[in-house]
Design an enzyme around this catalytic site. Structure first.
Site, short mmCIF file in Angstrom:
data_model
loop_
_atom_site.label_atom_id
_atom_site.label_comp_id
_atom_site.label_asym_id
_atom_site.label_seq_id
_atom_site.Cartn_x
_atom_site.Cartn_y
_atom_site.Cartn_z
N LYS A 1 12.26 -14.03 26.61
CA LYS A 1 12.80 -12.84 27.27
C LYS A 1 13.03 -11.71 26.26
O LYS A 1 13.02 -11.93 25.04
CB LYS A 1 14.10 -13.23 27.98
CG LYS A 1 13.87 -14.20 29.16
CD LYS A 1 15.16 -14.47 29.92
CE LYS A 1 14.92 -15.36 31.12
NZ LYS A 1 16.16 -15.63 31.88
N TYR B 1 11.22 -13.00 40.26
CA TYR B 1 12.59 -13.44 40.57
C TYR B 1 12.91 -13.27 42.06
O TYR B 1 14.08 -13.14 42.42
CB TYR B 1 13.59 -12.67 39.71
CG TYR B 1 13.66 -13.16 38.28
CD1 TYR B 1 13.94 -14.51 37.99
CD2 TYR B 1 13.46 -12.30 37.19
CE1 TYR B 1 14.03 -14.98 36.68
CE2 TYR B 1 13.55 -12.76 35.88
CZ TYR B 1 13.84 -14.09 35.63
OH TYR B 1 13.92 -14.55 34.33
P1 DAT Z 1 16.88 -20.34 35.32
O1 DAT Z 1 16.44 -19.17 34.49
O2 DAT Z 1 17.56 -21.39 34.50
O3 DAT Z 1 15.78 -20.90 36.18
P2 DAT Z 1 17.94 -19.14 37.76
O4 DAT Z 1 16.56 -19.23 38.32
O5 DAT Z 1 19.05 -19.68 38.56
O6 DAT Z 1 18.02 -19.81 36.31
O7 DAT Z 1 18.28 -17.61 37.46
C1 DAT Z 1 17.31 -16.77 36.90
C2 DAT Z 1 17.95 -15.92 35.85
O8 DAT Z 1 18.94 -15.07 36.45
C3 DAT Z 1 18.73 -16.70 34.78
O9 DAT Z 1 17.88 -17.13 33.74
C4 DAT Z 1 19.74 -15.70 34.33
C5 DAT Z 1 20.03 -14.91 35.58
N1 DAT Z 1 21.24 -15.43 36.26
C6 DAT Z 1 21.33 -16.56 36.98
N2 DAT Z 1 22.57 -16.74 37.47
C7 DAT Z 1 23.28 -15.68 37.03
C8 DAT Z 1 24.62 -15.25 37.18
N3 DAT Z 1 25.50 -15.98 37.90
N4 DAT Z 1 24.99 -14.11 36.58
C9 DAT Z 1 24.13 -13.36 35.88
N5 DAT Z 1 22.83 -13.71 35.69
C10 DAT Z 1 22.43 -14.83 36.26
#
Ligand code: DAT
Ligand code: MG
Length: 150
Positions: free
Chosen positions: A10, A50
């Site tokens: 990233k 995303y």
């Molecule tokens: P991952 O990247 O482990 O697959 P994810 O798909 O749940 O996690 O979320 C994608 C990204 O979004 C993660 O890398 C960071 C951000 N993110 C997730 N939950 C968050 C939160 N509660 N607050 C801020 N950013 C968050």
């Protein structure tokens, strides 16, 4: 089972000079690099990548962050690499990531968690197709595979 997964360094980690550290972990473990490129992600691509998080409170900030500077996108190949890469990265929130994992070693805040990895075979297929075309996925033999796989 031989799999391919999508891994992305990233913008925070590119700025912090962690590209080599992160690539080295996958190389040293024995996974095979199948594709790699550096680029600044267009906003629309970030929103697609995303898409599952659209509507969540952190979505806009996440898209702002991921498009804020260059990323290094990769495809890594190997036995069980999808789950293994997630384990190597650690929990999404670096505060909860175990020491020794990528996020547990290099991260502090969830919104600056250094690295992305596909969370399932379906996500891996979708993300690889979003970021790479067929010609960019390089197929080659490695002599050392014989020393990694029994
Ligand atoms: P991952 O990247 O482990 O697959 P994810 O798909 O749940 O996690 O979320 C994608 C990204 O979004 C993660 O890398 C960071 C951000 N993110 C997730 N939950 C968050 C939160 N509660 N607050 C801020 N950013 C968050
Ligand atoms: Mg995810």
């Amino acid at each position: 089972m031989l799999e391919r997964t999508f891994v992305m360094v990233k913008p925070d980690a590119v700025q912090r000079g962690l590209v080599g550290e992160i690539i080295a972990r996958f190389e040293k473990r024995g996974y095979k690099l199948a594709a790699l490129k550096m680029f600044v992600m267009p906003r629309e691509m970030a929103e697609t990548h995303y898409g599952e998080h659209k509507g969540k409170p952190f979505f806009e900030g996440l898209v702002d962050f991921i498009t804020s500077g260059p990323v290094v996108a990769m495809v890594w190949e190997g036995k069980n690499v999808i789950a293994a890469a997630r384990e190597m990265m650690g929990a999404t929130d670096p505060q909860k990531a175990l020491p020794g994992t990528i996020r547990g070693t290099f991260g502090i805040d969830v919104g600056r968690n250094v690295v992305h990895g596909s969370d399932s075979p379906a996500s891996a297929a979708r993300e690889i197709a979003l970021f790479f075309n067929e010609a960019e996925l390089v197929d080659y033999d490695r002599l050392l595979d014989h020393w990694l796989y029994e």
